[in-house]
Design an enzyme around this catalytic site. Structure first.
Site, PDB file in Angstrom:
ATOM      1  N   LYS A   1       0.965  -1.267   0.115  1.00  0.00           N
ATOM      2  CA  LYS A   1      -0.047   0.101   0.041  1.00  0.00           C
ATOM      3  C   LYS A   1       0.901   1.205  -0.021  1.00  0.00           C
ATOM      4  O   LYS A   1       1.924   1.296   0.392  1.00  0.00           O
ATOM      5  CB  LYS A   1      -0.942   0.129   1.156  1.00  0.00           C
ATOM      6  CG  LYS A   1      -1.773   1.253   1.365  1.00  0.00           C
ATOM      7  CD  LYS A   1      -2.623   1.490   2.766  1.00  0.00           C
ATOM      8  CE  LYS A   1      -3.212   2.742   2.899  1.00  0.00           C
ATOM      9  NZ  LYS A   1      -3.854   2.765   4.206  1.00  0.00           N
TER      10      LYS A   1
ATOM     11  N   GLU B   1      -8.239  12.130  12.855  1.00  0.00           N
ATOM     12  CA  GLU B   1      -7.134  10.954  13.225  1.00  0.00           C
ATOM     13  C   GLU B   1      -6.321  10.967  14.497  1.00  0.00           C
ATOM     14  O   GLU B   1      -5.064  11.502  14.284  1.00  0.00           O
ATOM     15  CB  GLU B   1      -6.479  10.643  11.878  1.00  0.00           C
ATOM     16  CG  GLU B   1      -5.644   9.099  12.373  1.00  0.00           C
ATOM     17  CD  GLU B   1      -5.300   8.474  10.771  1.00  0.00           C
ATOM     18  OE1 GLU B   1      -4.396   7.478  10.843  1.00  0.00           O
ATOM     19  OE2 GLU B   1      -5.727   8.872   9.783  1.00  0.00           O
TER      20      GLU B   1
ATOM     21  N   GLU C   1      -7.520  -2.879   3.534  1.00  0.00           N
ATOM     22  CA  GLU C   1      -6.848  -1.739   3.820  1.00  0.00           C
ATOM     23  C   GLU C   1      -6.849  -1.233   5.353  1.00  0.00           C
ATOM     24  O   GLU C   1      -5.858  -0.948   6.021  1.00  0.00           O
ATOM     25  CB  GLU C   1      -7.165  -0.514   2.950  1.00  0.00           C
ATOM     26  CG  GLU C   1      -6.371   0.711   3.022  1.00  0.00           C
ATOM     27  CD  GLU C   1      -6.818   1.911   2.299  1.00  0.00           C
ATOM     28  OE1 GLU C   1      -6.627   2.970   2.653  1.00  0.00           O
ATOM     29  OE2 GLU C   1      -7.646   1.404   1.268  1.00  0.00           O
TER      30      GLU C   1
ATOM     31  N   GLU D   1     -11.866  10.568  -4.251  1.00  0.00           N
ATOM     32  CA  GLU D   1     -11.852  10.523  -2.740  1.00  0.00           C
ATOM     33  C   GLU D   1     -10.822  11.553  -2.245  1.00  0.00           C
ATOM     34  O   GLU D   1     -11.071  12.568  -1.307  1.00  0.00           O
ATOM     35  CB  GLU D   1     -10.993   9.216  -2.429  1.00  0.00           C
ATOM     36  CG  GLU D   1     -10.794   9.109  -0.918  1.00  0.00           C
ATOM     37  CD  GLU D   1     -10.403   7.847  -0.351  1.00  0.00           C
ATOM     38  OE1 GLU D   1      -9.576   7.932   0.733  1.00  0.00           O
ATOM     39  OE2 GLU D   1     -10.554   6.885  -0.934  1.00  0.00           O
TER      40      GLU D   1
ATOM     41  N   LYS E   1     -11.984  14.797   0.059  1.00  0.00           N
ATOM     42  CA  LYS E   1     -11.380  15.410   1.214  1.00  0.00           C
ATOM     43  C   LYS E   1     -10.798  17.028   1.131  1.00  0.00           C
ATOM     44  O   LYS E   1     -11.158  17.654   2.041  1.00  0.00           O
ATOM     45  CB  LYS E   1     -10.227  14.402   1.592  1.00  0.00           C
ATOM     46  CG  LYS E   1     -10.400  13.125   1.943  1.00  0.00           C
ATOM     47  CD  LYS E   1      -9.274  12.235   1.916  1.00  0.00           C
ATOM     48  CE  LYS E   1      -9.644  10.690   2.555  1.00  0.00           C
ATOM     49  NZ  LYS E   1      -8.278   9.845   2.388  1.00  0.00           N
TER      50      LYS E   1
END
Length: 382
Positions: free
Chosen positions: A141, A189, A233, A368, A372
């Site tokens: 990834k 986060e 993921e 995506e 954001k």
């Protein structure tokens, strides 16, 4: 420096400067941690069950990454900041501390560097190359990001922060000002938090946009929960965090299944992870060990960082780097610098990224990233 968690009625304001230590741009978390530890050790504070003075810190994402944006030069590779006056609010309770320091005249807002914005076509091609490299087995990834410049008009950093707090009450709203520029954001986060020896960590990876109505929102939530790609993921991040925490955190508790975290315009797979800080270990060690998580860098870490340097073509500066604070008792909070902007005179540079895996669709990943970026555009753009 400011720090706010609106949904928890928690705010910290740092006024003036008692100390500001800045590292070179090729330095990172290791040097920041050592400086932060030395700074905390100098506090002459009696043991107390109440609040203690705070030291703020932040660092760049990758000290070995490209350094093409001169706007980040004033921030350096890391900063450790002791305000002259610190005010802290939890609910209706206030606390404060004062240190000998300066209150410099307010710097005039600087101009954002006029470097190129990330082209969607170029980023789409980089995503396609990353998918090919992942399918060839080079890594599992990688997170690729983009930047955009938007006009802000006469809006001040304080106005932007107030808008962010209203728009994203469940996020951590933060800011650091230096060299006439303000780095600010609304991070969803948490990276690591320690309170009284107990540690909280978070895996936040895998996303869908919010629906236009409750029915569409529920459909997208179910799609996210049922997506093999997104769950893989997310699981990669959970496994990496728990592996990195070994030896630093005891009695790790990890839920078997993720839940959903809903933000204003996006929803994420979310797994909270808890434990106890091991004896003679610190929150700062944990932050250094965890950064960058697969959620913002990729996996394996070294191969993903190499791919970001080759494919992204952007100076991330402090985007996706850790930012937070530690008190004299060693407790504190750090978040990942996401949903961020570098604010200058009349303009701001916005940052956002997406995780790329073997079955990623470049057009979907670009969508995506734009989703954001829209979260910040709607708040910051004039």
């Amino acid at each position: 420096m400011t720090w706010e968690q609106p949904s928890q009625a928690f705010q910290v304001f740092g006024l003036g400067t008692a100390a500001r230590l800045v590292g070179r741009r090729n330095e990172g978390l290791r040097e920041a941690r050592r400086t932060l530890e030395r700074t905390i050790a100098r506090f002459d504070v009696e043991p107390s069950p109440g609040p203690t003075p705070l030291v703020f810190a932040g660092s760049a994402f990758d000290p070995s990454g490209p350094k093409t944006d001169t706007a980040w030069d004033a921030f350096g590779g890391w900063q450790v900041i002791v305000p002259a006056i610190t005010l802290l609010r939890r609910g209706d309770e206030w606390a404060g501390w004062a240190c000998a320091g300066d209150f410099p005249i307010e710097e005039h807002a600087a101009q954002i560097a006029s470097g190129p914005e990330t082209s969607p076509d170029e980023l789409g091609a980089s995503i396609a190359r990353a998918v090919a490299e992942i399918q060839a087995g080079h890594y599992q990834k990688v997170v690729l990001a983009a930047s955009r410049i938007v006009e802000t008009g006469p809006m001040t950093p304080a106005e932007v922060l107030a808008r962010l707090a209203r728009a994203f009450p469940t996020c951590t709203i933060f800011s650091i000002r230096t060299g006439g520029l303000t780095w600010l954001g609304a991070s969803p986060e948490p990276l690591a938090e320690s309170r009284g020896g107990y540690v909280s960590l978070v895996s936040l990876a895998g996303s869908r946009r919010r629906g236009r109505d409750s029915a569409e929102d529920a459909r997208l939530e179910r799609e996210l929960l049922d997506s093999e790609k997104e769950r893989w993921e997310h699981r990669l991040v959970v496994e990496a965090i728990t592996a990195e925490a070994q030896g630093l955190v005891d009695d790790l508790r990890v839920p078997a299944e993720p839940t959903i975290m809903k933000l204003a315009n996006i929803q994420h797979l979310f797994t909270p992870i808890e434990g106890r800080l091991a004896p003679d270990r610190s929150l700062l060690e944990l932050v250094e060990r965890l950064h960058p998580t697969p959620a913002v860098g990729g996996w394996p870490r070294d191969a993903a960082l190499s791919a970001i340097r080759r494919l992204e073509g952007m100076d991330r500066g402090w985007y996706a780097g850790p930012v937070g604070w530690v008190d004299a008792a060693g407790d504190g909070q750090f978040v990942v610098g996401l949903r961020t902007a570098l604010l200058g005179r009349g303009f701001a540079r916005l940052y956002a990224g997406a995780g790329i895996v073997s079955d990623s669709d470049p057009s979907a990943e670009l969508d995506e990233i734009e989703t954001k970026l829209d979260a910040l555009r709607g708040v910051i753009a004039r």
